[in-house]
Design a protein around this motif. Structure first.
Motif, short mmCIF file in Angstrom:
data_model
loop_
_atom_site.label_atom_id
_atom_site.label_comp_id
_atom_site.label_asym_id
_atom_site.label_seq_id
_atom_site.Cartn_x
_atom_site.Cartn_y
_atom_site.Cartn_z
N UNK A 22 0.82 -1.22 0.00
CA UNK A 22 0.00 0.00 0.00
C UNK A 22 0.84 1.26 0.00
N UNK A 23 1.95 1.23 0.73
CA UNK A 23 2.78 2.43 0.85
C UNK A 23 3.38 2.85 -0.49
N UNK A 24 3.46 1.92 -1.44
CA UNK A 24 4.01 2.24 -2.75
C UNK A 24 2.97 2.86 -3.68
N UNK A 25 1.70 2.75 -3.33
CA UNK A 25 0.63 3.25 -4.20
C UNK A 25 -0.12 4.42 -3.59
N UNK A 26 -0.26 4.43 -2.29
CA UNK A 26 -0.98 5.51 -1.63
C UNK A 26 -0.14 6.78 -1.62
N UNK A 27 -0.75 7.89 -2.02
CA UNK A 27 -0.02 9.17 -2.08
C UNK A 27 -0.97 10.29 -1.65
N UNK A 28 -1.28 10.37 -0.35
CA UNK A 28 -2.23 11.37 0.13
C UNK A 28 -1.79 12.81 -0.10
N UNK A 29 -0.50 13.03 -0.32
CA UNK A 29 -0.01 14.39 -0.54
C UNK A 29 -0.19 14.86 -1.99
N UNK A 30 -0.51 13.93 -2.89
CA UNK A 30 -0.72 14.31 -4.29
C UNK A 30 -2.18 14.71 -4.48
N UNK A 31 -2.46 15.94 -4.90
CA UNK A 31 -3.86 16.37 -5.06
C UNK A 31 -4.58 15.54 -6.13
N UNK A 32 -5.81 15.17 -5.83
CA UNK A 32 -6.62 14.46 -6.80
C UNK A 32 -7.16 15.44 -7.85
N UNK A 33 -7.18 14.98 -9.09
CA UNK A 33 -7.69 15.79 -10.20
C UNK A 33 -8.90 15.10 -10.82
N UNK A 34 -9.64 15.84 -11.62
CA UNK A 34 -10.81 15.28 -12.30
C UNK A 34 -10.35 14.41 -13.47
N UNK A 35 -9.84 13.24 -13.12
CA UNK A 35 -9.30 12.32 -14.12
C UNK A 35 -9.96 10.96 -13.97
N UNK A 36 -10.36 10.40 -15.10
CA UNK A 36 -10.85 9.02 -15.17
C UNK A 36 -9.70 8.19 -15.73
N UNK A 37 -9.27 7.17 -14.99
CA UNK A 37 -8.08 6.42 -15.38
C UNK A 37 -8.41 4.98 -15.74
N UNK A 38 -7.56 4.45 -16.61
CA UNK A 38 -7.53 3.01 -16.89
C UNK A 38 -6.07 2.61 -16.92
N UNK A 39 -5.74 1.47 -16.28
CA UNK A 39 -4.36 0.96 -16.32
C UNK A 39 -4.41 -0.54 -16.54
N UNK A 40 -3.87 -0.98 -17.66
CA UNK A 40 -3.88 -2.40 -17.96
C UNK A 40 -3.37 -2.68 -19.35
N UNK A 41 -3.40 -3.95 -19.72
CA UNK A 41 -2.93 -4.34 -21.04
C UNK A 41 -3.86 -3.82 -22.13
N UNK A 42 -3.28 -3.46 -23.25
CA UNK A 42 -4.07 -3.06 -24.42
C UNK A 42 -4.55 -4.32 -25.11
N UNK A 43 -5.64 -4.88 -24.61
CA UNK A 43 -6.14 -6.16 -25.13
C UNK A 43 -7.67 -6.14 -25.12
N UNK A 44 -8.30 -6.83 -26.06
CA UNK A 44 -9.77 -6.81 -26.16
C UNK A 44 -10.47 -7.24 -24.88
N UNK A 45 -9.90 -8.22 -24.17
CA UNK A 45 -10.59 -8.73 -22.99
C UNK A 45 -10.64 -7.74 -21.84
N UNK A 46 -9.88 -6.66 -21.94
CA UNK A 46 -9.84 -5.67 -20.87
C UNK A 46 -10.96 -4.62 -20.97
N UNK A 47 -11.79 -4.70 -22.00
CA UNK A 47 -12.92 -3.79 -22.11
C UNK A 47 -12.57 -2.39 -22.59
N UNK A 48 -11.45 -2.26 -23.27
CA UNK A 48 -10.99 -0.94 -23.72
C UNK A 48 -11.92 -0.35 -24.76
N UNK A 49 -12.43 -1.17 -25.67
CA UNK A 49 -13.32 -0.67 -26.71
C UNK A 49 -14.57 -0.06 -26.10
N UNK A 50 -15.15 -0.74 -25.13
CA UNK A 50 -16.36 -0.24 -24.47
C UNK A 50 -16.07 1.03 -23.66
N UNK A 51 -14.92 1.05 -23.01
CA UNK A 51 -14.54 2.23 -22.23
C UNK A 51 -14.34 3.43 -23.13
#
Length: 361
Positions: free
Chosen positions: A164-193
């Motif tokens: 958790x300590x490697x991912x949590x960053x309470x000091x970084x301000x949150x922005x109005x961003x919608x994110x996706x992180x994963x493989x560029x592959x059909x099974x990941x639902x990228x087309x629908x997103x």
């Protein structure tokens, strides 16, 4: 206990460019009480070193040469326990030759039902060589034992952990961003997103989207085609190709929402707990092990369609308090249920059980 962890072919255990399996191996073993006596056996080729004790073999093209190299390593190392990850042919060869050493086959995917009796017999014969089978979710374990009930008593599940300590960053301000992180592959639902993001971003000009797409070249033409609808949005939607893990983390740490719209049944859902740990509200398909990853702390899609994804995103964007609450509860759930100490202790306990129950000479 001296443990040898055998990674699949072409896995180099690079600190800065890990694949998902290497991330799991690195994370869960960082909390192991056997860390000092644990060796990672992998192929040569990493650009960045690691704090783990690694034993590298040449990146052979043929399976036979690689097997001989690993066998030589193990004969010198003389481990008390073999943990073979994902690649059953390698594992079967090793345990057949080193049968006196207790072993587990650690599977990171979901087993398909055998097509016929012959296929089932062949796979069952191979799987019987291992003392136990380990899965990354209860869903994956149940799927396996339905196909191969013979191994129900010798199969276990340890959900993937996260540092958790490697991912949590309470000091970084949150922005109005919608994110996706994963493989560029059909099974990941990228087309629908991608289709869902077009109306969402047009109707909400203060919001942006960032898609961190890995393994870009493997499905390059397909990915370019299904994301072409986002091109007119210019800087409002950014496509990142094959980002280093550190940059993927920063994308999630700045984002308010993360979408995990997998079409297939995920073995577990590492992307979901990474998003939770980074403080995102998560929209998830809930397929496969994704519900184990998020519990009751994600918005689950009724179906993976552009309309369903857009509706879920609209609901969160229009309810800032709910968005914040969902992000906070997801973070706390991940902190308590998926932390390294809990999962490493589970894994070490299973390792001991397998060794104690192995009665072969």
């Amino acid at each position: 206990m001296k443990i040898a962890v055998i990674l699949p072919p072409r896995f180099v255990f690079d600190q800065n460019k890990p694949n998902s399996i290497e991330t799991v191996v690195r994370t869960i073993n960082s909390g192991s009480r056997f860390l000092e006596s644990l060796s990672i056996v992998c192929d040569e080729g990493a650009d960045t070193g690691t704090d783990f004790h690694t034993i590298k073999v040449p990146a052979y093209r043929d399976r036979s040469s690689r097997f001989k190299a690993i066998r030589a390593v193990l004969e010198e190392l003389r481990p008390d326990f073999l943990e073979i990850h994902q690649h059953a042919p390698t594992g079967y060869q090793l345990v057949s030759r080193l049968g006196a050493t207790p072993s587990v086959f650690y599977r990171h995917n979901v087993v398909r039902m055998p097509r016929n009796f012959i296929t089932k017999w062949r796979h069952q014969r191979r799987y019987a060589a291992f003392d136990a089978h380990l899965f990354v979710s209860d869903f994956a374990r149940r799927t396996f034992t339905r196909a191969f009930p013979k191994f129900r008593e010798s199969s276990f599940a340890v959900p993937n952990p996260i540092a958790l300590e490697q991912w949590s960053a309470p000091d970084i301000p949150k922005e109005n961003i919608i994110a996706f992180a994963g493989r560029a592959a059909p099974e990941k639902g990228i087309a629908q997103l991608a289709q869902a993001l077009v109306p969402i971003l047009k109707d909400n000009p203060s919001w942006k989207a960032e898609l961190a797409l890995g393994c870009w070249d493997k499905h390059k033409e397909w990915t370019e085609e299904v994301t072409s609808c986002l091109t007119p949005l210019n800087e409002q939607c950014i496509l990142h190709r094959d980002l280093p893990l550190s940059d993927v983390k920063r994308v999630l740490q700045r984002s308010k929402i993360a979408v995990v719209p997998s079409v297939w049944h995920e073995p577990f859902g590492l992307a979901a707990i990474e998003a939770h740990a980074a403080g995102c509200a998560v929209v998830s398909s809930g397929r496969g092990g994704l519900r184990e990853a998020s519990g009751g702390h994600a918005i689950y899609l009724k179906d993976v369609t552009a309309a369903e994804i857009a509706s879920a995103l609209n609901d969160l964007i229009g309810a800032p308090d709910r968005l914040k609450s969902l992000a906070e509860s997801g973070l706390e759930f991940t902190r308590t249920h998926h932390n390294v100490e809990v999962r490493a202790n589970q894994l070490d306990t299973i390792r001991q059980i397998i060794v104690e129950n192995c009665h072969r000479p």
